[in-house]
Design an enzyme around this catalytic site. Structure first.
Site, mmCIF file in Angstrom:
data_model
loop_
_atom_site.group_PDB
_atom_site.id
_atom_site.type_symbol
_atom_site.label_atom_id
_atom_site.label_comp_id
_atom_site.label_asym_id
_atom_site.label_seq_id
_atom_site.Cartn_x
_atom_site.Cartn_y
_atom_site.Cartn_z
ATOM 1 C CD GLU A 8 -78.259 -16.613 -106.111
ATOM 2 O OE1 GLU A 8 -77.545 -17.502 -106.770
ATOM 3 O OE2 GLU A 8 -78.835 -15.493 -106.911
ATOM 4 C CG HIS A 166 -80.446 -20.030 -108.469
ATOM 5 N ND1 HIS A 166 -79.889 -21.059 -108.664
ATOM 6 C CD2 HIS A 166 -79.645 -19.398 -107.758
ATOM 7 C CE1 HIS A 166 -78.503 -21.330 -108.066
ATOM 8 N NE2 HIS A 166 -78.508 -20.024 -107.559
ATOM 9 C CG ASP A 291 -74.432 -17.935 -105.057
ATOM 10 O OD1 ASP A 291 -75.389 -18.854 -104.551
ATOM 11 O OD2 ASP A 291 -74.087 -17.984 -106.128
#
Length: 365
Positions: A8, A166, A291
């Site tokens: 991600e 997401h 992230d």
């Protein structure tokens, strides 16, 4: 641990990065740094090497096409992004892979762009940023548990690629009703998970996994709160109370986690939370993610993973093996090596880099 895979990890098109960064970083200096990091892909490799990360799976930063209410413009952005990131991956497929972007205004168009991105461009899945903004004022929200999206889900199943759900910022009408006056909660602290978890559960209770049992759904931030409410969800989704609920009467949300749903650790580096998620889901449904660049750097989260009080097989599964298998990264053009031994992975190899003792580790958990 060497060989880690993270999935991600955001990028943005260089001409959009600065405007995007200002939505999430309110200080000018921080926004400038975030914009630089979103646009810089090649420059990530040195930090990846330091953190023992073999591969980043890149995705267009939120909200992407989902934030554009004009259908033509949303599709144009998806195509531009997919073409751009495919070139970046093609230049270094041993270190980068990509999730496609799609506009979800038109399910048929979304299915066609996903097919193009996977078959022609080599994307390993698709990332969608929650609901699709639509309507003349942008306040119409399109959700993918609507049966009209079955064509899209059928295509994802046929292509055998995962769909990563997401978060994104809410529409103006939702912001005005829920977050005005409490704007500190609108995004990562609470709102992201609060909104996206509803969408994910809507997909599950719609019976989508019964109609398309091959669909694989991934979501981050330690599961957007869902793993920690599994008992209550399954206890309260009573078939007598909700006879019109479309999911199979023999299935529970927990069952779907065993067959169709996966979570990642992106932006949520709590040891106790991960241990709870493993207890609820097993390590086979969890993948390491960071992230980046919304989380600063790669080393701190990587060191957290290496110092977890878990078995070496669990660390290997979460840090590498689950993602490699789900995304088929052992195939051309990525050719990552499956089945590496604990010695080859050097599990625990970052010990002490950030957390020198158990006390400091627990304070951060």
């Amino acid at each position: 641990m060497k060989g880690k895979i993270i999935l991600e990890e955001a990028f943005n098109l260089p001409h959009l990065a600065e405007a995007q960064a200002k939505q999430f970083a309110y200080e000018p200096d921080r926004a400038m740094c975030l914009a630089r990091d979103l646009a810089d892909i090649e420059g990530r490799i040195a930090a990846m090497d330091e953190a023992g990360i073999e591969m980043q799976v890149l995705s267009l930063s939120s909200p992407g096409p989902q934030g554009i209410s004009d259908a033509e413009e949303a599709h144009k952005l998806a195509m531009e992004s997919n073409n751009y990131i495919a070139e970046k991956v093609r230049a270094n497929p041993a270190r980068f892979a990509a999730f496609a972007a799609v506009s979800m205004h038109d399910p048929k168009q979304a299915a066609e762009e996903l097919t193009r991105a996977v078959v022609e461009l080599g994307c390993v899945g698709v990332l969608i940023n929650d609901f699709q903004s639509s309507g003349p004022d942008g306040n119409t929200m399109l959700f993918y548990d609507n049966p009209k999206y079955d064509m899209f889900w059928s295509t994802a199943q046929h292509l055998s690629v995962p769909v990563y759900m997401h978060p994104r910022l809410p529409s103006k009408v939702i912001y005005d009703q829920l977050y005005r006056g409490r704007s500190c909660l609108v995004d990562a602290p609470w709102g992201f998970a609060n909104q996206l978890s509803l969408h994910i559960l809507g997909i599950a209770t719609s019976g989508l996994f019964d109609r398309f049992p091959g669909v694989q759904l991934v979501f981050g931030h330690m599961g957007e709160h869902i793993p920690f409410d599994l008992w209550r969800l399954d206890h309260k989704l009573d078939r007598d109370r909700f006879p019109q609920m479309r999911m199979s009467k023999t299935q529970t949300i927990r069952d779907y986690f065993a067959t169709n749903m996966h979570i990642t650790t992106s932006g949520h580096f709590s040891t106790r939370s991960l241990q709870g998620a493993i207890a609820e889901l097993s390590s086979s449904r969890i993948m390491f993610s960071i992230d980046y660049p919304y989380e600063d750097g790669l080393l701190e989260a990587s060191t957290w993973l290496d110092n977890l009080p878990l078995s070496q097989p669990d660390l290997s599964a979460i840090g590498r093996d689950n993602a490699l298998r789900l995304l088929k990264l052992d195939r051309v053009p990525h050719n990552l090596k499956p089945g590496l031994t604990m010695g080859e992975l050097q599990v625990g190899g970052l010990k002490g880099a950030i957390y020198p003792d158990e006390a400091s580790h627990l304070r951060r958990a």
